[in-house]
Enzyme design. Structure first.
Site, short mmCIF file in Angstrom:
data_model
loop_
_atom_site.label_atom_id
_atom_site.label_comp_id
_atom_site.label_asym_id
_atom_site.label_seq_id
_atom_site.Cartn_x
_atom_site.Cartn_y
_atom_site.Cartn_z
CG ASN A 60 -2.19 -0.82 1.16
OD1 ASN A 60 -2.47 -1.17 -0.12
ND2 ASN A 60 -2.57 -1.23 2.16
NE ARG A 104 -2.08 -11.04 5.63
CZ ARG A 104 -2.64 -9.93 5.97
NH1 ARG A 104 -3.73 -10.18 6.77
NH2 ARG A 104 -2.08 -8.69 5.97
CG ASN A 140 -6.88 -9.10 4.70
OD1 ASN A 140 -7.06 -10.17 5.29
ND2 ASN A 140 -5.91 -8.25 4.74
N PRO A 181 3.65 5.38 15.23
CG PRO A 181 4.29 6.05 17.40
CD PRO A 181 4.83 5.89 15.91
CD GLU A 224 -0.10 1.22 17.04
OE1 GLU A 224 0.77 1.99 16.54
OE2 GLU A 224 -0.75 0.41 16.32
CB SER A 230 -1.53 7.95 13.38
OG SER A 230 -2.83 8.02 12.90
CG ASP A 286 -0.96 0.90 4.61
OD1 ASP A 286 -0.09 0.76 5.78
OD2 ASP A 286 -1.62 0.06 4.56
CB SER A 304 -7.36 13.54 4.89
OG SER A 304 -6.65 13.75 6.16
#
Length: 310
Positions: A45, A92, A94, A186, A190, A224, A256, A284
């Site tokens: 991403n 995998r 999602n 983070p 976090e 963030s 991302d 955004s």
């Protein structure tokens, strides 16, 4: 081989399938619209975001089975250069579904299968040969993969004089701080865990980030704040940028996209006050699109111009 200033790493990529439906009713068949497929995983991403900004990078990721082949096709369609480490286990998937009746989004994430020791070693050896200016390690780790995996990447980055940018969480991020990174991203929760706090108020974020910097964990900490925006902290500076008010359709890929905007701006030698604004603008802008589409460059440019005066 062509050299790249930016290399992104995705040890646990995915193919993201998104769709729409009307009404979620237990034990009844839910009819969905035709799905959309996108290449997913943190580093991929980030590479997509950089590409949307007319930048270039090399995406390094694992690939296994038929889903892995689909993933490579999807990355190629994005016109992103890539190198894969093939795995015995299947890549995998999602699943993201939006209920049109309520506009509620449901996100189903699956863990990546266990990688063999030789596959992990092959991935690390691939990284060690590249020596980019910026090395971006982003995303979750596979089931059973040691939490010190990104710390091993950090050691490779030091040996290669690459500036390591890390976007992960939990024990994997804590381990990275022991070796040190150029930039970490983070969220507030976090960051609190990293400094041993139960929670952090807004006025405590700067001090917590500077504590990590003073201990040699990172040179730059971007925190963030979700819908509030983000802050960028160095040992000397603190820059808060509010998130612009936009019509949100999906938060998938917003983090991302923020990292992609930050790395692209760094690679363009932008000053740090613009670096964080590009990050917030891209993050955004990503929320303005459905599913896993990330952002449109015209939205990112418009939001950046607005943020330049904020």
């Amino acid at each position: 081989m062509k050299s790249f200033d930016i290399v992104t790493l995705t040890i646990n990529p995915s193919v993201d399938k998104s769709t729409h439906f009307s009404g979620l009713v237990a034990e009844q068949k839910i009819r969905c619209k035709q799905p959309q497929f996108d290449a997913g995983g943190g580093g991929i991403n980030v590479a997509k975001a950089i590409s949307r900004l007319r930048g270039s990078s090399l995406a390094v990721f694992t690939s296994g089975g038929a889903v892995g082949e689909m993933l490579k096709d999807l990355v190629a369609k994005e016109k992103i250069d890539f190198e894969t480490v093939e795995t015995e286990t299947v890549t995998r998937e999602n699943f993201i579904a939006v209920d049109d009746n309520t506009n509620s989004q449901y996100r189903f994430g699956f863990t990546g299968d266990v990688l063999s020791d030789s596959e992990v070693q092959n991935f690390l050896e691939t990284i060690s040969k590249l020596k980019p200016k910026y090395l971006v390690a982003s995303g979750s780790l596979n089931e059973g993969l040691s939490s010190d995996f990104y710390q091993k990447v950090a050691k490779i980055a030091k040996q290669s004089n690459s500036k390591l940018i890390v976007d992960t969480s939990g024990e994997a991020l804590k381990k990275v701080l022991e070796t040190g990174a150029y930039l970490i991203k983070p969220n507030v929760g976090e960051l609190a865990k990293l400094v041993g706090a139960e929670r952090l108020e807004m006025e405590e974020v700067n001090e917590a980030a500077k504590k990590i910097i003073a201990q040699g964990g990172a040179e730059i900490v971007v925190v963030s704040l979700g819908p509030q925006g983000a802050v960028l902290v160095t040992k000397d500076d603190y820059e808060f940028v509010p998130a612009p008010n936009v019509a949100k359709k999906s938060t998938v890929g917003a983090g991302d996209s923020m990292v992609g905007g930050i790395v692209w701006a760094l690679s363009q030698n932008k000053p740090l006050n613009e670096v964080i604004r590009w990050g917030v603008a891209c993050g955004s802008a990503a929320t303005m699109n459905e599913g896993t589409q990330l952002f449109k460059i015209e939205d990112a440019n418009r939001l950046f111009e607005w943020l330049k005066n904020k």
